[in-house]
Design a protein around this motif. Structure first.
Motif: not given
Length: 439
Positions: A296-298, A301
């Protein structure tokens, strides 16, 4: 006040591709333009003066409005003819301004008054009145110069038919150059030679004076209208591009991070229930949840790079483009000549052009390699992306290139595409820098 009429389109002639005319042809065209200027200016002046005077005199009656409308229509006709002469005889760009036109369904009175409310119509009337001054000057100078050339070239022949009195003295004798037919012939030949040598400059000067006045009154508003239309088009394109970006971002968030967060919440809830009954299985579930967090973070980003790429903001356009080329799924040979001091909107537009182009190459082209070239083109930045794929790309609505064209239009840029079936595909973009480039 709300306008009740539409405007006719501005028409701009195609550029002349025949090249610059020779000196002789240019002089002949200038001479023809100058001589015919008087022939057109005289009837235009007479008709405009008579009709405007009559219209003003009858202005207390409805007939005065009709006469003034007729005067405006006549002036428009002469104005259109003058623009045509500027384009064809002088090769000068003379676009037709947008005239106010009545809407369909307007009554007779409103249709009659509409031209009288148009500023360009009254500029046409002014041209019909003042064009006679410069037209007369252009006609007089041209006729005098050509007459001097003709006289100097033929005086030796027809002077023998002139009566010769005992006390008659020629110009040559009056200025002390001698007397007799030979002296007169030489003097007139010298005058004709001087006139011949100065003819191009003389007719060019009076032609420039007349044509400049004509262009200023008859076509200058067209350029202003085109500039306003360009700004409005760019603003509309910017709004559309922004709206499309927001919709795409909302869709990407809904289909990506939002779904992952829902799954993450479900995984964490399941892990809490498993924690006492089956700690080992709870640990596996938590590991899967942590993997979901990383993905999710990727993805967030990645989405942030589509909004305001941190690398572009922090380290500039060159580094951001190198990063795009390095992360491309298709090997990219990058040739970057990026100047310093570019405005932020230029850097952002260029970045997204390259990003969208490389994304299309990876998704649709079937290419084995691509080449990226960015270089300074003076007052613009030239972007060129070429791939060795199957070709067939187009800017149809619903494709990425359509949105790319809108984004470029918002910064006054242009998009070019060459993609024949079988390839290669060459996408080029020109992003104006406004001259704000500092190395």
């Amino acid at each position: 006040m709300t306008s009740t009429m539409t405007a006719t389109a501005v028409t701009t002639p195609d550029p002349d591709t025949r090249g610059a005319p020779t000196l002789v042809r240019r002089t002949l065209l200038d001479s023809a333009y100058a001589v015919s200027a008087f022939a057109l200016a005289l009837p235009a002046f007479v008709l405009a003066t008579v009709l405007v005077s009559a219209g003003l005199a009858l202005s207390v009656l409805v007939y005065g409005v009709l006469v003034l409308a007729l005067a405006v229509a006549v002036a428009r006709g002469f104005a259109r003819l003058e623009r045509y002469r500027l384009r064809t005889m002088l090769g000068r760009g003379a676009p037709t301004p947008a005239y106010l036109c009545p809407r369909e369904g307007d009554g007779l009175l409103k249709r009659t008054i509409t031209p009288l409310r148009d500023p360009q119509s009254w500029l046409d009337v002014v041209w019909s009145l003042v064009g006679l001054v410069t037209g007369t000057l252009a006609f007089s100078v041209t006729v005098v110069w050509w007459a001097a050339i003709g006289t100097g070239a033929t005086y030796w022949f027809w002077q023998q038919f002139l009566p010769d009195g005992e006390d008659d003295g020629g110009l040559a004798e009056l200025i002390g150059l001698g007397s007799g037919a030979f002296a007169e012939s030489l003097l007139n030949a010298a005058i004709g030679l001087v006139a011949l040598l100065t003819l191009p400059a003389a007719v060019r000067a009076v032609t420039w004076l007349h044509s400049s006045l004509a262009w200023g009154l008859l076509s200058s508003r067209a350029e202003l209208q085109q500039e306003v239309r360009r700004v409005e088009t760019g603003r509309t394109a910017a709004r559309r591009a922004e709206a499309d970006s927001l919709r795409r971002l909302e869709r990407d968030i809904h289909d990506g991070p939002q779904q992952r967060m829902v799954r993450l919440g479900m995984d964490l809830g399941r892990a809490r229930r498993q924690l006492e009954a089956d700690p080992a299985r709870a640990a596996v579930t938590i590991e899967e949840a942590l993997a979901q967090v990383g993905e999710t973070v990727e993805e967030l980003r990645s989405l942030s790079r589509g909004i305001a790429p941190p690398l572009l903001v922090d380290r500039g356009l060159r580094v951001a483009l190198e990063d795009l080329a390095a992360r491309s799924a298709v090997p990219v040979d990058a040739d970057l000549d990026v100047p310093d001091g570019l405005p932020p909107h230029v850097e952002t537009a260029t970045y997204f052009v390259v990003s969208e182009a490389l994304t299309n190459v990876a998704k649709h082209s079937g290419a084995a390699s691509a080449r990226l070239q960015v270089r300074d083109a003076g007052d613009a930045l030239l972007v060129r992306v070429e791939d060795d794929g199957v070709g067939g790309a187009h800017e149809a609505k619903g494709h990425g290139l359509s949105g790319l064209a809108q984004r470029l239009l918002a910064v006054d840029g242009t998009l070019g595409l060459e993609s024949p079936a079988g390839g290669p595909t060459v996408l080029s973009a020109l992003v104006p820098t406004g001259g704000a480039v500092g190395r």
